[in-house]
Motif scaffolding. Structure first.
Motif, PDB file in Angstrom:
ATOM      1  N   TYR A   1      -3.144   2.534 -11.668  1.00  0.00           N
ATOM      2  CA  TYR A   1      -3.634   2.804 -10.348  1.00  0.00           C
ATOM      3  C   TYR A   1      -2.730   2.145  -9.319  1.00  0.00           C
ATOM      4  CZ  TYR A   1      -5.622  -1.926 -10.159  1.00  0.00           C
ATOM      5  OH  TYR A   1      -5.780  -3.270 -10.131  1.00  0.00           O
ATOM      6  N   ALA A   2      -2.954   2.448  -8.065  1.00  0.00           N
ATOM      7  CA  ALA A   2      -2.170   1.864  -6.965  1.00  0.00           C
ATOM      8  C   ALA A   2      -3.026   1.861  -5.702  1.00  0.00           C
ATOM      9  CB  ALA A   2      -0.897   2.670  -6.729  1.00  0.00           C
ATOM     10  N   ASP A   3      -2.511   1.223  -4.668  1.00  0.00           N
ATOM     11  CA  ASP A   3      -3.183   1.203  -3.354  1.00  0.00           C
ATOM     12  C   ASP A   3      -4.618   0.687  -3.456  1.00  0.00           C
ATOM     13  OD1 ASP A   3      -1.127   2.451  -1.592  1.00  0.00           O
ATOM     14  OD2 ASP A   3      -1.326   4.041  -3.067  1.00  0.00           O
ATOM     15  N   GLN A   4      -4.753  -0.583  -3.803  1.00  0.00           N
ATOM     16  CA  GLN A   4      -6.093  -1.125  -4.006  1.00  0.00           C
ATOM     17  C   GLN A   4      -6.694  -1.763  -2.763  1.00  0.00           C
ATOM     18  OE1 GLN A   4      -6.492  -4.124  -7.031  1.00  0.00           O
ATOM     19  NE2 GLN A   4      -8.638  -3.647  -7.270  1.00  0.00           N
ATOM     20  N   GLY A   5      -6.018  -2.716  -2.182  1.00  0.00           N
ATOM     21  CA  GLY A   5      -6.578  -3.420  -1.038  1.00  0.00           C
ATOM     22  C   GLY A   5      -7.406  -4.619  -1.447  1.00  0.00           C
TER      23      GLY A   5
ATOM     24  N   GLY B   1       1.800  -0.854  -7.248  1.00  0.00           N
ATOM     25  CA  GLY B   1       2.142  -1.229  -5.885  1.00  0.00           C
ATOM     26  C   GLY B   1       1.035  -1.102  -4.863  1.00  0.00           C
ATOM     27  N   ASP B   2       1.320  -1.666  -3.702  1.00  0.00           N
ATOM     28  CA  ASP B   2       0.366  -1.731  -2.594  1.00  0.00           C
ATOM     29  C   ASP B   2      -0.905  -2.434  -3.060  1.00  0.00           C
ATOM     30  OD1 ASP B   2       2.362  -0.429  -1.308  1.00  0.00           O
ATOM     31  OD2 ASP B   2       1.304   1.469  -1.092  1.00  0.00           O
ATOM     32  N   LEU B   3      -0.725  -3.695  -3.380  1.00  0.00           N
ATOM     33  CA  LEU B   3      -1.766  -4.477  -4.041  1.00  0.00           C
ATOM     34  C   LEU B   3      -2.901  -4.862  -3.098  1.00  0.00           C
ATOM     35  CD1 LEU B   3       0.658  -6.863  -5.964  1.00  0.00           C
ATOM     36  CD2 LEU B   3      -0.210  -4.648  -6.699  1.00  0.00           C
ATOM     37  N   SER B   4      -2.664  -5.811  -2.208  1.00  0.00           N
ATOM     38  CA  SER B   4      -3.761  -6.367  -1.409  1.00  0.00           C
ATOM     39  C   SER B   4      -3.754  -5.924   0.051  1.00  0.00           C
ATOM     40  CB  SER B   4      -3.693  -7.890  -1.430  1.00  0.00           C
ATOM     41  OG  SER B   4      -2.593  -8.345  -0.656  1.00  0.00           O
TER      42      SER B   4
ATOM     43  N   ALA C   1      -8.196 -13.644  -2.085  1.00  0.00           N
ATOM     44  CA  ALA C   1      -9.337 -12.760  -2.337  1.00  0.00           C
ATOM     45  C   ALA C   1      -8.973 -11.683  -3.354  1.00  0.00           C
ATOM     46  CB  ALA C   1      -9.813 -12.119  -1.033  1.00  0.00           C
ATOM     47  N   TRP C   2      -7.774 -11.124  -3.242  1.00  0.00           N
ATOM     48  CA  TRP C   2      -7.341 -10.092  -4.187  1.00  0.00           C
ATOM     49  C   TRP C   2      -7.214 -10.678  -5.585  1.00  0.00           C
ATOM     50  CZ3 TRP C   2      -3.053  -9.229  -7.311  1.00  0.00           C
ATOM     51  CH2 TRP C   2      -2.961  -7.941  -7.866  1.00  0.00           C
ATOM     52  N   THR C   3      -6.608 -11.856  -5.693  1.00  0.00           N
ATOM     53  CA  THR C   3      -6.435 -12.493  -6.999  1.00  0.00           C
ATOM     54  C   THR C   3      -7.793 -12.789  -7.634  1.00  0.00           C
ATOM     55  OG1 THR C   3      -4.353 -13.457  -6.270  1.00  0.00           O
ATOM     56  CG2 THR C   3      -5.364 -14.429  -8.207  1.00  0.00           C
TER      57      THR C   3
ATOM     58  N   GLY D   1       5.226  -2.414  -4.342  1.00  0.00           N
ATOM     59  CA  GLY D   1       5.189  -1.277  -3.432  1.00  0.00           C
ATOM     60  C   GLY D   1       5.782  -1.635  -2.080  1.00  0.00           C
ATOM     61  N   ASN D   2       5.856  -0.642  -1.224  1.00  0.00           N
ATOM     62  CA  ASN D   2       6.457  -0.878   0.085  1.00  0.00           C
ATOM     63  C   ASN D   2       5.668  -1.893   0.909  1.00  0.00           C
ATOM     64  OD1 ASN D   2       4.544   1.378   0.161  1.00  0.00           O
ATOM     65  ND2 ASN D   2       5.032   1.489   2.334  1.00  0.00           N
TER      66      ASN D   2
END
Length: 112
Positions: free
Chosen positions: A1-5, A38-41, A52-54, A71-72
């Protein structure tokens, strides 16, 4: 997956839904690794959002390896390249911003 936030960031808090989905896949399907492309947090340089993401992904990352791709929103160096800290080895004031990308400053200089 990607782009989680991060929790509390993004449309309808999809980051928690994705986390619950991955947890379920680990438990019920026995997956042996998770790949995040990519585009993790979307922290944009805010350390508390990385924390918070970790915390959020640790619910499954403590059970299976979590492999990430940059990611970018993680790699843009928007400044400081001349000091030699850019991992690409490039040395200029604008940091690593390849001509093949149009990434600008969408990471808010996360890595720079």
């Amino acid at each position: 997956y990607a782009d989680q936030g991060c929790p509390g960031y993004g449309a309808k808090d999809g980051s928690k839904r994705v986390t619950r989905w991955v947890e379920r896949e680990v438990e019920e399907q026995g997956i042996r690794a998770v790949h995040h492309f990519g585009d993790l947090s979307y922290a944009n340089g805010a350390g508390h959002m990385w924390d918070a993401w970790t915390d959020m992904v640790s619910t499954f990352a403590k059970q299976v390896p979590l492999m990430i791709g940059v990611g970018n929103h993680e790699y843009d160096h928007s400044a400081g390249g001349e000091s030699g800290k850019d991992p690409s080895g490039l040395s200029n004031a604008d940091g690593f911003q390849p001509e093949w990308g149009n990434f600008g400053s969408d990471s808010a200089g996360e890595c720079g």
